[in-house]
Write an enzyme that holds these catalytic residues in place. Sequence first.
Site, PDB file in Angstrom:
ATOM      1  CG  ASN A  10      -7.030   1.769  -7.441  1.00  0.00           C
ATOM      2  OD1 ASN A  10      -7.700   2.665  -7.963  1.00  0.00           O
ATOM      3  ND2 ASN A  10      -7.389   0.486  -7.486  1.00  0.00           N
ATOM      4  CD1 TRP A  11      -6.137   7.962  -4.399  1.00  0.00           C
ATOM      5  CD2 TRP A  11      -6.996   9.815  -5.325  1.00  0.00           C
ATOM      6  NE1 TRP A  11      -5.345   9.025  -4.042  1.00  0.00           N
ATOM      7  CE2 TRP A  11      -5.839  10.174  -4.590  1.00  0.00           C
ATOM      8  CE3 TRP A  11      -7.697  10.817  -5.989  1.00  0.00           C
ATOM      9  CZ2 TRP A  11      -5.389  11.495  -4.518  1.00  0.00           C
ATOM     10  CZ3 TRP A  11      -7.248  12.129  -5.919  1.00  0.00           C
ATOM     11  CH2 TRP A  11      -6.104  12.460  -5.187  1.00  0.00           C
ATOM     12  CE  LYS A  12      -9.659  -0.145  -4.709  1.00  0.00           C
ATOM     13  NZ  LYS A  12     -10.065  -1.386  -4.091  1.00  0.00           N
ATOM     14  CG  HIS A  97      -8.311  -3.133  -9.818  1.00  0.00           C
ATOM     15  ND1 HIS A  97      -9.447  -3.526  -9.150  1.00  0.00           N
ATOM     16  CD2 HIS A  97      -7.416  -2.766  -8.874  1.00  0.00           C
ATOM     17  CE1 HIS A  97      -9.238  -3.392  -7.844  1.00  0.00           C
ATOM     18  NE2 HIS A  97      -8.015  -2.923  -7.654  1.00  0.00           N
ATOM     19  CD  GLU A  99     -12.262  -2.642  -6.639  1.00  0.00           C
ATOM     20  OE1 GLU A  99     -12.094  -1.508  -7.104  1.00  0.00           O
ATOM     21  OE2 GLU A  99     -11.965  -2.945  -5.459  1.00  0.00           O
ATOM     22  CD  GLU A 167      -4.434  -4.808  -6.249  1.00  0.00           C
ATOM     23  OE1 GLU A 167      -4.091  -3.941  -5.454  1.00  0.00           O
ATOM     24  OE2 GLU A 167      -5.439  -4.713  -6.970  1.00  0.00           O
ATOM     25  N   GLY A 173      -9.571  -4.548   0.267  1.00  0.00           N
ATOM     26  CA  GLY A 173     -10.599  -3.762   0.958  1.00  0.00           C
ATOM     27  C   GLY A 173     -10.894  -4.222   2.369  1.00  0.00           C
ATOM     28  CB  SER A 215      -5.915  -5.176   3.403  1.00  0.00           C
ATOM     29  OG  SER A 215      -7.240  -5.382   2.956  1.00  0.00           O
ATOM     30  N   GLY A 236      -5.228   0.836  -2.015  1.00  0.00           N
ATOM     31  CA  GLY A 236      -6.570   1.393  -2.191  1.00  0.00           C
ATOM     32  C   GLY A 236      -6.941   2.304  -1.042  1.00  0.00           C
TER      33      GLY A 236
HETATM   34  P1  PGA Z   1      -7.206  -1.943  -0.739  1.00  0.00           P
HETATM   35  O1  PGA Z   1      -7.358  -1.944  -2.342  1.00  0.00           O
HETATM   36  O2  PGA Z   1      -5.838  -1.378  -0.424  1.00  0.00           O
HETATM   37  O3  PGA Z   1      -8.306  -1.063  -0.264  1.00  0.00           O
HETATM   38  O4  PGA Z   1      -7.325  -3.362  -0.287  1.00  0.00           O
HETATM   39  C1  PGA Z   1      -6.300  -2.340  -3.162  1.00  0.00           C
HETATM   40  C2  PGA Z   1      -6.741  -2.354  -4.596  1.00  0.00           C
HETATM   41  O5  PGA Z   1      -7.882  -2.750  -4.868  1.00  0.00           O
HETATM   42  O6  PGA Z   1      -5.965  -1.968  -5.496  1.00  0.00           O
END
Ligand code: PGA
Length: 256
Positions: A10-12, A97, A99, A167, A173, A215, A236
């Site tokens: 997930n490159w966001k 997700h 976010e 998640e 993050g 993470s 991420g």
């Molecule tokens: P992260 O993000 O690996 O940076 O914790 C995961 C995600 O939000 O899908």
Amino acid sequence: MARKTYLIANWKMNPTTLSEAKRLFDGVKKPAAAARNVTTVICPPFVFLPTLMRAYSGKAIALGGQNAFFEKKGSYTGEVSPAMLKDVGATYVILGHSERRGMGEDNALVRKKVEAARAEGLTVVLCVGERERDRGGGYLSFIEEELASALKGLEPKHARRLIVAYEPIWAIGKSAEEAMHAEEVHEMVIFIRKVLTKLFAKPVALAAPVLYGGSVEPANCLELFDHGHVDGFLVGHASRVPRDFAAMLAALDRAS
Ligand code: PGA
């Protein structure tokens, strides 16, 4: 049948330019092709999808969107439909997700999106996860509700293209040290399968891939895989470092 192992990037909202996106993608092509036991999925921002798709003729990487709307087309400024994703070659879509939920998406909206994506034949990566852990175990009913409402009315045969990504928001993050521990991940995998059994039936619940995200880095990936009993990861920040992503692919390939 052997279970599939997934590594989903997930490159966001990264990177900022198309040339950086190409470079990042190029950096993971070879390791993905070498990791034959791993299904690699890259979910870049929408605008990069067509270019990455055109530039890549291999089969080792599948592409996905990070979101999609529930209508096929129309007056929905700023939205992208599952049909559009499919047309540019994406076969996966991340939905729900945390976010996006943080920007106002609720369970009812996620439900509609799941249905629309499924109808287009996309594989849905449904994200669920609690904001924090309370001693009373309220987070378990929270997760159950997220799953139940997102999958309400879905026919068991349609659950074949469903991946659940657990998640916990508090673990996203950060760094490998702050990620969830493998034993706790395992507990959640069992819990999620229990909920899926209630919603569908045992064969569906056992077949559905359950991933962990939050993470995941080369430092904890193998431990989480071996002792968390997940079918892979939604990654991420470490998915945007080709060396790290390659290390995780190689580790999962060996362990699968
Ligand atoms: P992260 O993000 O690996 O940076 O914790 C995961 C995600 O939000 O899908």
